[in-house]
Scaffold this motif. Sequence first.
Motif, PDB file in Angstrom:
ATOM      1  N   GLU A 117     -37.065  76.153  82.108  1.00 58.51           N
ATOM      2  CA  GLU A 117     -37.128  74.513  82.666  1.00 58.51           C
ATOM      3  C   GLU A 117     -35.577  74.448  82.795  1.00 58.51           C
ATOM      4  O   GLU A 117     -34.865  73.563  83.521  1.00 58.51           O
ATOM      5  N   TYR A 130     -43.536  70.167  89.571  1.00 60.85           N
ATOM      6  CA  TYR A 130     -42.258  68.876  88.225  1.00 60.85           C
ATOM      7  C   TYR A 130     -42.462  68.653  87.500  1.00 60.85           C
ATOM      8  O   TYR A 130     -41.672  67.643  86.379  1.00 60.85           O
ATOM      9  N   ASP A 189     -44.341  68.564  83.890  1.00 57.62           N
ATOM     10  CA  ASP A 189     -43.839  69.039  82.889  1.00 57.62           C
ATOM     11  C   ASP A 189     -44.614  68.967  81.381  1.00 57.62           C
ATOM     12  O   ASP A 189     -45.206  68.124  80.825  1.00 57.62           O
ATOM     13  N   SER A 205     -44.035  67.793  78.097  1.00 58.97           N
ATOM     14  CA  SER A 205     -43.605  66.032  77.972  1.00 58.97           C
ATOM     15  C   SER A 205     -45.270  65.465  77.663  1.00 58.97           C
ATOM     16  O   SER A 205     -46.192  66.064  77.528  1.00 58.97           O
ATOM     17  N   ARG A 254     -42.939  73.823  73.015  1.00 59.07           N
ATOM     18  CA  ARG A 254     -43.590  74.582  74.314  1.00 59.07           C
ATOM     19  C   ARG A 254     -43.629  76.119  73.252  1.00 59.07           C
ATOM     20  O   ARG A 254     -44.666  76.742  73.484  1.00 59.07           O
ATOM     21  N   THR A 263     -43.588  77.935  84.647  1.00 61.48           N
ATOM     22  CA  THR A 263     -42.299  77.911  84.510  1.00 61.48           C
ATOM     23  C   THR A 263     -41.602  79.598  84.190  1.00 61.48           C
ATOM     24  O   THR A 263     -40.918  79.434  84.690  1.00 61.48           O
TER      25      THR A 263
END
Lengths: 291, 224
Positions: free
Chosen positions: A235, B75, B77, B80, B149, B179
């Motif tokens: 991240e 991108y 996320d 979120s 997370r 990721t």
Amino acid sequence: MFGYVVANAAQLSPEQVARYRQVYCGLCRTIGERHGALARLSLTYDLSFLVLLLDALDEPELKTGTLRCPAHPLRRQSWRSSRWTDYAADMNVALAYHKCLDDWRDEQKLSCLTYARRLRGAYRTIRQRWPEQCRGMEEQLERLSALERANSADLDAASAAFGALMARLLTAEESFFAPQLRALGEALGRFIYVMDAVLDEEADRKRGRWNPVARFRERQGDFRARETLELLMGEATLAFEQLPLEQDLDLLRNILYSGVWCQWVERQRRQSRKGKNKPERSGTEQGEGGE
Amino acid sequence: MIDDPYKVLGVTPDTPPDEIKKAYRRLAKQYHPDLHPNDPECARRMNEINAAYDQINNPQKYQQPGYGGAGHSQYADPFSGAYDWARRAQSAGGDAGVGDSPELRRAWQLLQQQAFQQALSELEQVEPRRRSARWYYLSALANSGLGNRILALQQMQQAVRLDPGNLEYRMVLQQLQMTGGFYQQQSANYCVSGTMGWCASMFVLNLLCNSCCFPGGYGGMYYC
């Protein structure tokens, strides 16, 4: 909580090492100038990263020079500084002040209390100059204390507190790229916090100290350190790569893609030397998705 | 939204990302407001350059309001609140499971509405010994939406462990791990010579100033 965001020398050429040291020396010099020689003892490598990052984004005017350093008496050292060196110097001392107070509270080390007292004057000055950042430190450290008092197993909440602290450090100005800097700070802060807790787990357990990774492991039954840490750095670097950087991009990438693992590697080597090597299972070795 | 952000920066869609960064810097040096104070034309150009760069890096941000491009934008996320887990899970064939207990059914409905905290409260009512793969799956989604997370990843792994044949669970786990997987690859690209231990690196960098190897210590009298 410091000493993680450093460079990995295995990947650096002599020229790159020289550039990294220039920033480090500049930071040390500035701390000494602004806050006195004693404050220099609090110098952390992590804030050299902050200088490199903000200098790269802003490309401000750089001052350079050479100096004689008692720690390196044989040769004059080359230094470099900018307005971000000044800022990082202040942040370094502020963080050191808080860390000392923390260590005094946790371990009753008199040397820490003495040092904190010496830094108090400097901290007051810094707090007036950078109220947002210092308030951020105070709030987040208080949040962490509360979690500790509750013997919390909420690793997300604990790491997010440090993440918020880092995010505030990285966004001294509301620039166009503040959102990316904030995201980078949050993720990097989480990483540092979790890495620190992982490396301290055994020692904390022996001393009966609160360790959120240990608590998480007890509550959830399992904790995959490497995979979690890779997620957090993932991240951080996603946000980082969105920044339009050119200057010292090589050093920054070295730090973020390998330097941050130096202490982890150190620990693994020590453990394997002692014959206690328990290889951490990564997601790929599992074969459970995420190839 | 700019029609051709690439043209603004003087690049093309094929230009490698590092070259795009360099192009940005070249232009920023020309139009930076510090170099031309009180010049509205320079300020306008700088805004345009920033916007163009942002658009190239975050195309989904500029496509439509409330992007729900779950799954095809790297991108987006997953941690979120904006990541549309409910819609994504639905489109992959996930829905209120047959044989879901009332708590799980209510939790699912709350997830649809992106009411993640309430979904978690609902799920907490299930006793630990009754927590199935589906419970872990729904918890992981709720925690993901809240930005937890670490717990989300752990719970999704548990869901897959308890129900290894469930493809939906595996796909979502892959998404959460994407990721980290991407970072692993990039690390390998940038760090071919491997990583030194901390002490060795500090020695080479010749940065051990104040004090050397306290056990676990690293410089500075208060790092004990």
